[in-house]
Design an enzyme around this catalytic site. Structure first.
Site: not given
Ligand code: ZN
Length: 172
Positions: A46, A51, A93-94, A135-136, A139
């Site tokens: 994701g 991000q 998480c990236l 999660h996304e 963000h």
């Protein structure tokens, strides 16, 4: 298509709630394609626009990691409309490369969003799909997974990152 630079914590852009998408044009399609390429290349399941430094409410997701085309989805202006149950599990998480930590999430989530053409749809997912959508969507609201941890776990993760920063092993 081109790879985008992924913003890492503690870049303050990750704390800013993103703006709704109002134009479903070619620029948006280009951004989404580049986000998919960046996510697959990372690799991750994701990636939200914030991000990659774009303050727009959207994310791309593929919980199959590119194996199942049906799981490739973009959710624009996502809104959680239903949640149910609880799940425990490690989350990554990236924007926190190499950090995996336990985060409690809902077991099931229903998220309403627009597709790339501006058409509204709902995705009803459980387990990893629910975890990823929540999660996304966080963000898009300026929330990172660190904010979802208990204060003790948050301190452990922050300390680990500080160590990596000192060692020059944390990307900025
Ligand atoms: Zn993330």
């Amino acid at each position: 298509m081109s790879l985008l630079k992924i913003v890492t914590w503690p870049n303050p852009i990750l704390d800013i709630p993103a703006d709704p998408v109002t134009k479903f044009d070619d620029d948006l399609k280009k951004l989404v394609n580049n986000m998919f390429e960046t996510m697959y290349s990372a690799p991750g399941v994701g990636l939200a626009a914030v991000q990659v430094g774009v303050l727009k409410r959207l994310f791309v997701m593929d919980c199959s990691g590119g194996k199942d085309p049906a799981q490739r989805v973009v959710m624009i202006n996502p809104e959680v409309v239903g949640i149910e149950g609880k799940q425990d599990g490690d989350e990554g998480c990236l924007s926190f490369p190499g950090i995996y930590f336990n985060v409690e999430r809902n077991l099931r989530a229903i998220v309403r969003a627009h597709d790339i053409n501006g058409k509204e749809f709902e995705l009803d997912g459980t387990e990893l799909t629910a975890r990823c959508m929540l999660h996304e969507t966080d963000h898009c609201d300026g929330i990172v997974f660190l904010d979802k941890m208990t204060p003790l776990k948050r301190e452990i993760v922050k300390r680990r990152i500080k160590k990596l920063q000192k060692a020059g092993e944390w990307p900025s």
